[in-house]
Design a protein around this motif. Sequence first.
Motif, mmCIF file in Angstrom:
data_model
loop_
_atom_site.group_PDB
_atom_site.id
_atom_site.type_symbol
_atom_site.label_atom_id
_atom_site.label_comp_id
_atom_site.label_asym_id
_atom_site.label_seq_id
_atom_site.Cartn_x
_atom_site.Cartn_y
_atom_site.Cartn_z
ATOM 1 N N VAL A 128 -0.407 -1.364 -14.763
ATOM 2 C CA VAL A 128 0.750 -1.836 -14.473
ATOM 3 C C VAL A 128 1.177 -1.933 -12.838
ATOM 4 O O VAL A 128 1.951 -2.900 -12.458
ATOM 5 N N TYR A 129 0.493 -0.923 -12.205
ATOM 6 C CA TYR A 129 0.649 -1.017 -10.867
ATOM 7 C C TYR A 129 -0.079 -2.255 -10.108
ATOM 8 O O TYR A 129 0.736 -2.915 -9.311
ATOM 9 N N LYS A 130 -1.058 -2.662 -10.812
ATOM 10 C CA LYS A 130 -1.641 -4.130 -10.447
ATOM 11 C C LYS A 130 -0.876 -5.181 -10.628
ATOM 12 O O LYS A 130 -0.663 -6.240 -9.852
ATOM 13 N N ASP A 131 -0.214 -5.257 -11.921
ATOM 14 C CA ASP A 131 0.908 -6.118 -12.303
ATOM 15 C C ASP A 131 1.813 -6.323 -11.283
ATOM 16 O O ASP A 131 2.389 -7.717 -11.122
ATOM 17 N N ILE A 132 2.163 -5.318 -10.935
ATOM 18 C CA ILE A 132 3.491 -5.220 -9.794
ATOM 19 C C ILE A 132 3.138 -5.875 -8.732
ATOM 20 O O ILE A 132 3.799 -6.674 -8.070
ATOM 21 N N ASP A 133 2.076 -5.458 -8.151
ATOM 22 C CA ASP A 133 1.624 -5.853 -6.806
ATOM 23 C C ASP A 133 1.404 -7.562 -6.995
ATOM 24 O O ASP A 133 1.587 -8.190 -5.927
ATOM 25 N N GLU A 134 0.800 -8.027 -8.056
ATOM 26 C CA GLU A 134 0.442 -9.304 -8.221
ATOM 27 C C GLU A 134 1.833 -10.096 -8.682
ATOM 28 O O GLU A 134 1.516 -11.151 -8.788
ATOM 29 N N GLU A 135 2.830 -9.480 -8.853
ATOM 30 C CA GLU A 135 4.069 -9.943 -9.703
ATOM 31 C C GLU A 135 3.752 -10.689 -10.934
ATOM 32 O O GLU A 135 4.049 -11.757 -11.152
ATOM 33 N N ASN A 136 2.829 -10.160 -11.860
ATOM 34 C CA ASN A 136 2.505 -10.837 -12.788
ATOM 35 C C ASN A 136 3.544 -10.346 -13.918
ATOM 36 O O ASN A 136 3.045 -9.305 -14.459
ATOM 37 N N LYS A 137 4.580 -10.891 -14.164
ATOM 38 C CA LYS A 137 5.685 -10.334 -15.065
ATOM 39 C C LYS A 137 5.222 -10.224 -16.502
ATOM 40 O O LYS A 137 5.687 -9.316 -17.047
ATOM 41 N N SER A 138 4.768 -11.261 -17.045
ATOM 42 C CA SER A 138 4.644 -11.310 -18.541
ATOM 43 C C SER A 138 3.447 -10.240 -18.869
ATOM 44 O O SER A 138 3.411 -9.562 -19.655
ATOM 45 N N LYS A 139 2.315 -10.223 -17.707
ATOM 46 C CA LYS A 139 1.228 -9.158 -18.059
ATOM 47 C C LYS A 139 1.785 -7.786 -17.881
ATOM 48 O O LYS A 139 1.412 -6.927 -18.616
ATOM 49 N N CYS A 140 2.755 -7.525 -17.032
ATOM 50 C CA CYS A 140 3.365 -6.199 -16.609
ATOM 51 C C CYS A 140 4.153 -5.592 -18.034
ATOM 52 O O CYS A 140 3.766 -4.417 -18.415
ATOM 53 N N THR A 141 4.847 -6.682 -18.668
ATOM 54 C CA THR A 141 5.308 -6.359 -19.750
ATOM 55 C C THR A 141 4.576 -5.714 -21.089
ATOM 56 O O THR A 141 4.674 -4.912 -21.778
ATOM 57 N N ARG B 61 7.798 8.739 -12.121
ATOM 58 C CA ARG B 61 8.434 9.038 -11.048
ATOM 59 C C ARG B 61 8.038 7.813 -9.827
ATOM 60 O O ARG B 61 8.995 7.032 -9.133
ATOM 61 N N SER B 62 6.749 7.425 -9.710
ATOM 62 C CA SER B 62 6.275 6.422 -8.968
ATOM 63 C C SER B 62 6.668 4.979 -9.307
ATOM 64 O O SER B 62 7.178 4.080 -8.624
ATOM 65 N N LEU B 63 6.852 4.622 -10.679
ATOM 66 C CA LEU B 63 7.231 3.378 -11.205
ATOM 67 C C LEU B 63 8.586 3.151 -10.953
ATOM 68 O O LEU B 63 9.127 1.886 -10.680
ATOM 69 N N SER B 64 9.439 4.268 -10.943
ATOM 70 C CA SER B 64 10.886 4.111 -10.916
ATOM 71 C C SER B 64 11.138 3.272 -9.554
ATOM 72 O O SER B 64 12.161 2.735 -9.393
ATOM 73 N N PHE B 65 10.445 3.601 -8.516
ATOM 74 C CA PHE B 65 10.783 3.184 -7.250
ATOM 75 C C PHE B 65 10.566 1.689 -6.987
ATOM 76 O O PHE B 65 11.123 0.923 -5.992
ATOM 77 N N TYR B 66 9.931 1.179 -7.962
ATOM 78 C CA TYR B 66 9.904 -0.479 -8.135
ATOM 79 C C TYR B 66 10.994 -1.346 -8.835
ATOM 80 O O TYR B 66 10.940 -2.227 -9.034
ATOM 81 N N GLN B 67 11.783 -0.375 -9.161
ATOM 82 C CA GLN B 67 12.899 -0.983 -9.758
ATOM 83 C C GLN B 67 13.763 -1.917 -8.782
ATOM 84 O O GLN B 67 14.805 -2.302 -9.330
ATOM 85 N N SER B 68 13.545 -1.700 -7.530
ATOM 86 C CA SER B 68 14.086 -2.696 -6.530
ATOM 87 C C SER B 68 13.698 -4.113 -6.940
ATOM 88 O O SER B 68 14.552 -4.834 -6.383
ATOM 89 N N LEU B 69 12.609 -4.162 -7.777
ATOM 90 C CA LEU B 69 12.411 -5.407 -8.311
ATOM 91 C C LEU B 69 13.082 -5.762 -9.601
ATOM 92 O O LEU B 69 12.664 -5.241 -10.672
ATOM 93 N N PRO B 70 14.061 -6.594 -9.740
ATOM 94 C CA PRO B 70 14.862 -7.162 -10.830
ATOM 95 C C PRO B 70 14.061 -7.419 -12.144
ATOM 96 O O PRO B 70 14.361 -6.940 -13.154
ATOM 97 N N TRP B 71 12.992 -8.023 -11.820
ATOM 98 C CA TRP B 71 12.134 -8.386 -12.959
ATOM 99 C C TRP B 71 11.360 -7.244 -13.663
ATOM 100 O O TRP B 71 11.308 -7.234 -14.799
ATOM 101 N N PHE B 72 11.126 -5.953 -12.932
ATOM 102 C CA PHE B 72 10.397 -5.199 -13.244
ATOM 103 C C PHE B 72 11.355 -3.935 -14.049
ATOM 104 O O PHE B 72 10.971 -3.235 -14.855
#
Length: 289
Positions: free
Chosen positions: A29-42, A70-81
């Motif tokens: 999931v972290y890797k998906d976020i870094d790569e902005e791989n939206k469908s894969k992240c879901t 806790r850590s994933l919550s901080f990525y909510q600044s990305l609307p798609w996530f």
Amino acid sequence: MSLASEIRRHFGKDDESGIQKLKEDIQKVYKDIDEENKSKCTQDIEIVCEDLNEIYMDEDNETVVIEAIRSLSFYQSLPWFRKAFVRLLSFLEEDYYLRTDAMKRVLDSGWASNESYAFAEDESADTFVQKLLPDIVDDYYLDLPEENMSNELLELKRDALIKRFFLGRYILRQKDCLDILKDRYQYLYKVLDKEVAAIRENPGSYEKELEKEILRLYIKIAEAENTKTFSSIEQLHESLTDTYYNNLISEYPNEEDVFLEEKNLWKHVRSNDKCPCGSGQKFKKCHGA
């Protein structure tokens, strides 16, 4: 959920490999976020949910999940996530087996963090409150022992306390500023509800306790960085008050004269005058107590 899955969860069949797979899938999931791989992240969030169904949730395993939230919550600044993250929160909220006190708190905090972004985009919300809440929510969400915090995190905690100081003042002068939170953003309001009561019951004591904590953190950070900082509560108080009114003027420039007059009142208020904070009490029974 199948009977076999339920049995595995209670008896921890193949649990070591199960928790290892969970950790690996969380890393994806972290890797998906870094790569902005939206469908894969879901998709990977769904796999994480499946992993959680398969493992026994003891204290150690729960810690893995809590740290991930806790850590994933901080990525909510990305609307798609946000949507993918809500799927994880919803799964955990509905899974009775995971609802310990620690998990409940981190879920409440995760929802509060999520709501803070919706609130920030709400055009009917008070814009000054919108700017104060993110740091307050992040600090509430972090919930780490201070001895485990880096200087960067200590600064976040200090800044959150400063924002609480500003919010405490603002609640008293703008009494309906949190109504929308109470009505529409229950998890976000929960971050504030206890201190709202404290502010309204005894604003002077509330503010003084905050100032003590803020000064303590300023000193702790300054010592670690070998720098200078405020030498007294009085010096800090003056700085906080000046910054509060400067921020209000910046946010509402058309009301500059009102804010400057109010700021000046604090310098000349007498014991039997009404407190400039807007509580309606005499100064000697409010901020001058």
